[in-house]
Design a protein around this motif. Structure first.
Motif, PDB file in Angstrom:
ATOM      1  N   VAL A 173       0.861  -1.172   0.000  1.00 30.93           N
ATOM      2  CA  VAL A 173       0.000   0.000   0.000  1.00 30.93           C
ATOM      3  C   VAL A 173       0.902   1.228   0.000  1.00 30.93           C
ATOM      4  N   PRO A 174       0.408   2.323  -0.548  1.00 29.23           N
ATOM      5  CA  PRO A 174       1.260   3.508  -0.639  1.00 29.23           C
ATOM      6  C   PRO A 174       1.542   4.115   0.730  1.00 29.23           C
ATOM      7  N   ALA A 175       2.669   4.775   0.819  1.00 29.63           N
ATOM      8  CA  ALA A 175       3.041   5.471   2.038  1.00 29.63           C
ATOM      9  C   ALA A 175       2.099   6.651   2.239  1.00 29.63           C
ATOM     10  N   ALA A 176       1.753   6.897   3.496  1.00 29.55           N
ATOM     11  CA  ALA A 176       0.820   7.976   3.820  1.00 29.55           C
ATOM     12  C   ALA A 176       1.420   8.877   4.884  1.00 29.55           C
ATOM     13  N   GLU A 177       0.938  10.103   4.877  1.00 29.87           N
ATOM     14  CA  GLU A 177       1.315  11.072   5.895  1.00 29.87           C
ATOM     15  C   GLU A 177       0.054  11.838   6.260  1.00 29.87           C
ATOM     16  N   ILE A 178      -0.226  11.966   7.558  1.00 34.70           N
ATOM     17  CA  ILE A 178      -1.447  12.641   8.001  1.00 34.70           C
ATOM     18  C   ILE A 178      -1.068  13.814   8.898  1.00 34.70           C
ATOM     19  N   HIS A 179      -1.676  14.958   8.612  1.00 35.03           N
ATOM     20  CA  HIS A 179      -1.459  16.166   9.415  1.00 35.03           C
ATOM     21  C   HIS A 179      -2.806  16.628   9.959  1.00 35.03           C
ATOM     22  N   GLU A 180      -2.757  17.252  11.132  1.00 31.33           N
ATOM     23  CA  GLU A 180      -3.969  17.779  11.738  1.00 31.33           C
ATOM     24  C   GLU A 180      -3.744  19.237  12.106  1.00 31.33           C
ATOM     25  N   THR A 181      -4.722  20.070  11.777  1.00 27.82           N
ATOM     26  CA  THR A 181      -4.751  21.453  12.241  1.00 27.82           C
ATOM     27  C   THR A 181      -5.992  21.606  13.112  1.00 27.82           C
ATOM     28  N   GLU A 182      -6.259  22.813  13.555  1.00 29.44           N
ATOM     29  CA  GLU A 182      -7.459  23.038  14.355  1.00 29.44           C
ATOM     30  C   GLU A 182      -8.725  22.730  13.570  1.00 29.44           C
ATOM     31  N   ARG A 217      -7.252   1.612   1.186  1.00 26.67           N
ATOM     32  CA  ARG A 217      -6.736   1.973   2.497  1.00 26.67           C
ATOM     33  C   ARG A 217      -7.750   2.837   3.221  1.00 26.67           C
ATOM     34  N   SER A 218      -7.920   2.620   4.512  1.00 31.21           N
ATOM     35  CA  SER A 218      -8.880   3.431   5.261  1.00 31.21           C
ATOM     36  C   SER A 218      -8.180   4.135   6.414  1.00 31.21           C
ATOM     37  N   PHE A 219      -8.697   5.308   6.734  1.00 30.49           N
ATOM     38  CA  PHE A 219      -8.162   6.131   7.811  1.00 30.49           C
ATOM     39  C   PHE A 219      -9.325   6.548   8.697  1.00 30.49           C
ATOM     40  N   ARG A 220      -9.196   6.319   9.989  1.00 31.93           N
ATOM     41  CA  ARG A 220     -10.246   6.687  10.940  1.00 31.93           C
ATOM     42  C   ARG A 220      -9.728   7.826  11.805  1.00 31.93           C
ATOM     43  N   PHE A 221     -10.556   8.854  11.989  1.00 32.26           N
ATOM     44  CA  PHE A 221     -10.167  10.047  12.720  1.00 32.26           C
ATOM     45  C   PHE A 221     -10.812  10.074  14.099  1.00 32.26           C
ATOM     46  N   PRO A 222     -10.170  10.748  15.051  1.00 31.15           N
ATOM     47  CA  PRO A 222     -10.735  10.812  16.398  1.00 31.15           C
ATOM     48  C   PRO A 222     -12.030  11.609  16.469  1.00 31.15           C
ATOM     49  N   GLY A 223     -12.205  12.568  15.557  1.00 32.15           N
ATOM     50  CA  GLY A 223     -13.426  13.364  15.524  1.00 32.15           C
ATOM     51  C   GLY A 223     -14.118  13.228  14.185  1.00 32.15           C
ATOM     52  N   GLY A 224     -15.303  13.785  14.086  1.00 34.30           N
ATOM     53  CA  GLY A 224     -16.056  13.711  12.837  1.00 34.30           C
ATOM     54  C   GLY A 224     -15.469  14.609  11.756  1.00 34.30           C
ATOM     55  N   ILE A 225     -15.798  14.306  10.512  1.00 34.52           N
ATOM     56  CA  ILE A 225     -15.372  15.132   9.372  1.00 34.52           C
ATOM     57  C   ILE A 225     -16.595  15.569   8.576  1.00 34.52           C
ATOM     58  N   GLN A 226     -16.421  16.666   7.844  1.00 30.44           N
ATOM     59  CA  GLN A 226     -17.491  17.166   6.977  1.00 30.44           C
ATOM     60  C   GLN A 226     -17.347  16.482   5.621  1.00 30.44           C
ATOM     61  N   ARG A 227     -18.150  15.478   5.388  1.00 29.16           N
ATOM     62  CA  ARG A 227     -18.045  14.690   4.153  1.00 29.16           C
ATOM     63  C   ARG A 227     -18.287  15.525   2.910  1.00 29.16           C
ATOM     64  N   LEU A 258      -1.280  12.267  -3.943  1.00 23.63           N
ATOM     65  CA  LEU A 258      -2.690  12.556  -3.700  1.00 23.63           C
ATOM     66  C   LEU A 258      -2.796  13.241  -2.344  1.00 23.63           C
ATOM     67  N   THR A 259      -3.445  14.401  -2.314  1.00 24.48           N
ATOM     68  CA  THR A 259      -3.655  15.131  -1.068  1.00 24.48           C
ATOM     69  C   THR A 259      -5.149  15.296  -0.861  1.00 24.48           C
ATOM     70  N   VAL A 260      -5.650  14.793   0.269  1.00 19.98           N
ATOM     71  CA  VAL A 260      -7.063  14.889   0.604  1.00 19.98           C
ATOM     72  C   VAL A 260      -7.182  15.735   1.865  1.00 19.98           C
ATOM     73  N   THR A 261      -7.995  16.784   1.771  1.00 22.67           N
ATOM     74  CA  THR A 261      -8.243  17.649   2.913  1.00 22.67           C
ATOM     75  C   THR A 261      -9.656  17.398   3.403  1.00 22.67           C
ATOM     76  N   ALA A 262      -9.768  17.052   4.690  1.00 23.09           N
ATOM     77  CA  ALA A 262     -11.060  16.749   5.304  1.00 23.09           C
ATOM     78  C   ALA A 262     -11.301  17.738   6.438  1.00 23.09           C
ATOM     79  N   PRO A 263     -12.195  18.700   6.222  1.00 25.69           N
ATOM     80  CA  PRO A 263     -12.510  19.627   7.322  1.00 25.69           C
ATOM     81  C   PRO A 263     -13.171  18.882   8.481  1.00 25.69           C
ATOM     82  N   LYS A 264     -12.816  19.298   9.682  1.00 23.75           N
ATOM     83  CA  LYS A 264     -13.410  18.691  10.868  1.00 23.75           C
ATOM     84  C   LYS A 264     -14.850  19.144  11.006  1.00 23.75           C
ATOM     85  N   ALA A 265     -15.672  18.257  11.538  1.00 24.41           N
ATOM     86  CA  ALA A 265     -17.066  18.614  11.801  1.00 24.41           C
ATOM     87  C   ALA A 265     -17.086  19.657  12.915  1.00 24.41           C
TER      88      ALA A 265
END
Length: 151
Positions: free
Chosen positions: A25-34, A110-120, A132-139
């Motif tokens: 599976v491809p290498a991934a990197e995850i970042h979190e902001t506010e 590949r699946s990624f689960r976040f500690p909080g909800g996201i705005q789908r 590939l860069t995917v930005t998921a705003p937090k709920a």
């Protein structure tokens, strides 16, 4: 003569076979902001149309397919028989197998689960230069439901 005890080198051969058939599976990197989670995946050689990004309330599922590229057919000038060489040129449209290929082809997910909800509905995905860069705003709000207990 056969020996009853395998050679230590047999272990290396089996390990090499397992590594060759293992799913990569491809290498991934995850970042979190506010406000967002950002996932970056290395996808060199993947066609943009084969990438699929799906989201649930708290997770992303990313899948893609890396297809085998057609081998380049050598030109007639490079395949013409040389003096003392009895090999005929490859017919047009016929692909030659590579002498060595360490590329991995096929589909993966590949699946990624976040500690909080996201705005789908507000997901953004960009693919450039094999990344590939995917930005998921937090709920912004979490829904809480109160249930009254009946007698």
């Amino acid at each position: 003569m056969r020996t009853l005890h395998p050679s230590p080198f047999d272990l290396f051969d089996r390990l090499e076979q397992q590594l060759q058939t293992a799913e990569r599976v491809p290498a991934a990197e995850i970042h979190e902001t506010e406000d967002t989670y950002t996932i970056a995946l290395e996808l060199p050689g993947v066609d943009r149309a084969s990438i699929d990004v799906k989201a649930t309330d708290r997770s992303l599922i990313i899948s893609a397919e890396r297809r085998c590229l057609p081998s380049a057919t050598p030109s007639a000038a490079t395949t013409a028989p040389e003096a003392g060489n009895n090999e005929a040129p490859a017919p047009e449209g016929r692909r030659r197998a590579p002498l060595l290929s360490e590329f991995r082809y096929g589909t993966w997910s590949r699946s990624f689960r976040f500690p909080g909800g996201i705005q789908r509905d507000a997901l953004e995905a960009h693919y450039r230069d094999g990344l590939l860069t995917v930005t998921a705003p937090k709920a912004q709000s979490l829904t809480t439901v109160s249930v009254k207990v009946a007698d």
